[in-house]
Design a protein around this motif. Sequence first.
Motif, PDB file in Angstrom:
ATOM      1  N   GLU A 173       0.840  -1.225   0.077  1.00 57.03           N
ATOM      2  CA  GLU A 173       0.018   0.002   0.080  1.00 57.03           C
ATOM      3  C   GLU A 173       0.842   1.423  -0.069  1.00 57.03           C
ATOM      4  O   GLU A 173       0.598   2.175  -0.754  1.00 57.03           O
ATOM      5  N   PHE A 174       2.031   1.245   0.874  1.00 58.73           N
ATOM      6  CA  PHE A 174       2.916   2.270   0.954  1.00 58.73           C
ATOM      7  C   PHE A 174       3.617   2.610  -0.495  1.00 58.73           C
ATOM      8  O   PHE A 174       3.663   3.828  -0.977  1.00 58.73           O
ATOM      9  N   ILE A 175       3.966   1.428  -1.199  1.00 64.49           N
ATOM     10  CA  ILE A 175       4.635   1.559  -2.414  1.00 64.49           C
ATOM     11  C   ILE A 175       3.432   2.267  -3.656  1.00 64.49           C
ATOM     12  O   ILE A 175       4.131   3.166  -4.379  1.00 64.49           O
ATOM     13  N   ASP A 176       2.425   1.787  -3.458  1.00 66.46           N
ATOM     14  CA  ASP A 176       1.208   2.055  -4.270  1.00 66.46           C
ATOM     15  C   ASP A 176       1.010   3.600  -4.127  1.00 66.46           C
ATOM     16  O   ASP A 176       1.108   4.493  -5.080  1.00 66.46           O
ATOM     17  N   TYR A 177       1.228   4.007  -2.916  1.00 68.23           N
ATOM     18  CA  TYR A 177       0.886   5.373  -2.539  1.00 68.23           C
ATOM     19  C   TYR A 177       2.032   6.339  -3.175  1.00 68.23           C
ATOM     20  O   TYR A 177       1.595   7.257  -3.835  1.00 68.23           O
ATOM     21  N   LYS A 178       3.390   5.682  -2.716  1.00 67.80           N
ATOM     22  CA  LYS A 178       4.300   6.478  -3.556  1.00 67.80           C
ATOM     23  C   LYS A 178       4.363   6.592  -5.056  1.00 67.80           C
ATOM     24  O   LYS A 178       4.695   7.570  -5.465  1.00 67.80           O
ATOM     25  N   GLY A 185       1.708   6.512  -6.918  1.00 70.28           N
ATOM     26  CA  GLY A 185       0.829   7.765  -7.131  1.00 70.28           C
ATOM     27  C   GLY A 185       1.297   8.974  -7.016  1.00 70.28           C
ATOM     28  O   GLY A 185       1.071   9.899  -7.942  1.00 70.28           O
ATOM     29  N   LEU A 186       2.093   9.176  -5.960  1.00 69.99           N
ATOM     30  CA  LEU A 186       2.656  10.609  -5.857  1.00 69.99           C
ATOM     31  C   LEU A 186       3.532  10.914  -6.823  1.00 69.99           C
ATOM     32  O   LEU A 186       3.427  12.122  -7.522  1.00 69.99           O
ATOM     33  N   TYR A 187       4.381  10.058  -7.523  1.00 70.09           N
ATOM     34  CA  TYR A 187       5.372  10.197  -8.409  1.00 70.09           C
ATOM     35  C   TYR A 187       4.643  10.654  -9.794  1.00 70.09           C
ATOM     36  O   TYR A 187       5.053  10.989 -10.574  1.00 70.09           O
ATOM     37  N   GLU A 188       3.583   9.662 -10.051  1.00 75.41           N
ATOM     38  CA  GLU A 188       2.968  10.041 -11.274  1.00 75.41           C
ATOM     39  C   GLU A 188       2.237  11.267 -11.127  1.00 75.41           C
ATOM     40  O   GLU A 188       2.218  11.963 -12.309  1.00 75.41           O
ATOM     41  N   GLU A 189       1.730  11.779  -9.890  1.00 79.79           N
ATOM     42  CA  GLU A 189       1.022  12.952  -9.992  1.00 79.79           C
ATOM     43  C   GLU A 189       2.140  14.176 -10.283  1.00 79.79           C
ATOM     44  O   GLU A 189       2.102  15.176 -10.912  1.00 79.79           O
ATOM     45  N   GLU A 190       3.397  13.825  -9.630  1.00 78.60           N
ATOM     46  CA  GLU A 190       4.544  14.925  -9.894  1.00 78.60           C
ATOM     47  C   GLU A 190       5.191  14.927 -11.296  1.00 78.60           C
ATOM     48  O   GLU A 190       5.235  15.981 -11.783  1.00 78.60           O
ATOM     49  N   GLU A 191       4.972  13.775 -11.658  1.00 76.48           N
ATOM     50  CA  GLU A 191       5.721  13.721 -13.192  1.00 76.48           C
ATOM     51  C   GLU A 191       4.522  14.479 -14.317  1.00 76.48           C
ATOM     52  O   GLU A 191       4.829  15.072 -14.997  1.00 76.48           O
ATOM     53  N   LEU A 192       3.300  14.102 -13.929  1.00 76.81           N
ATOM     54  CA  LEU A 192       2.174  14.844 -14.791  1.00 76.81           C
ATOM     55  C   LEU A 192       2.294  16.441 -14.610  1.00 76.81           C
ATOM     56  O   LEU A 192       2.206  17.199 -15.537  1.00 76.81           O
ATOM     57  N   HIS A 193       2.186  16.894 -13.248  1.00 76.25           N
ATOM     58  CA  HIS A 193       2.542  18.107 -12.935  1.00 76.25           C
ATOM     59  C   HIS A 193       3.845  18.792 -13.752  1.00 76.25           C
ATOM     60  O   HIS A 193       3.709  19.786 -14.177  1.00 76.25           O
ATOM     61  N   TYR A 194       4.740  18.118 -13.634  1.00 77.11           N
ATOM     62  CA  TYR A 194       6.009  18.561 -14.365  1.00 77.11           C
ATOM     63  C   TYR A 194       5.640  18.737 -15.780  1.00 77.11           C
ATOM     64  O   TYR A 194       6.150  19.733 -16.415  1.00 77.11           O
ATOM     65  N   GLU A 195       5.185  17.736 -16.452  1.00 77.49           N
ATOM     66  CA  GLU A 195       4.897  17.702 -17.789  1.00 77.49           C
ATOM     67  C   GLU A 195       3.990  18.739 -18.154  1.00 77.49           C
ATOM     68  O   GLU A 195       4.061  19.685 -19.264  1.00 77.49           O
ATOM     69  N   GLN A 196       2.958  19.125 -17.367  1.00 76.73           N
ATOM     70  CA  GLN A 196       1.947  20.114 -17.540  1.00 76.73           C
ATOM     71  C   GLN A 196       2.880  21.632 -17.623  1.00 76.73           C
ATOM     72  O   GLN A 196       2.532  22.368 -18.355  1.00 76.73           O
ATOM     73  N   GLN A 197       3.619  21.680 -16.661  1.00 84.34           N
ATOM     74  CA  GLN A 197       4.364  23.097 -16.341  1.00 84.34           C
ATOM     75  C   GLN A 197       5.410  23.192 -17.520  1.00 84.34           C
ATOM     76  O   GLN A 197       5.523  24.273 -18.026  1.00 84.34           O
TER      77      GLN A 197
END
Length: 135
Positions: A109-114, A116-128
């Motif tokens: 669960e912790f790994i899945d959480y992390k 998810g965070l990295y996917e969000e960070e990656e998406l945010h970076y790509e959008q920026q």
Amino acid sequence: MTQEKMYTIQEISEKTGLSKYTLRYYEDIELIDPVTRAANGHRCYSESDYNRIIMLLRLRKTNMPLDEMKYFIGLYRQGGETAGQRRDLLAEHRKVVEAQIDELCQILEFIDYKIGLYEEEELHYEQQHEISLTG
């Protein structure tokens, strides 16, 4: 009557992933019964030996200590009158394995959480990055 298939130590090592040293050690500490020897003195493992080794590997993967495995095998060698003790030992060990599974599920669960965070960070970076290229 068909003769039981026999395996060399090399074949058993390859089939189980255990080193020849470990196989000899398991025999020395009596986790497996003394292995039949060929005329040339080389070890010949039976299908029963192989099945015992697989069982030991499974117990070992659950972190059962060698001493506990030896105790279990000793009970097995004593026969049917120890079936209850063997069952109790495995029932207790099952609780340990269940706790390990619970802990692994929490880690997953912790790994899945992390992830998810990295996917969000990656998406945010790509959008920026897209905004800065178009702006």
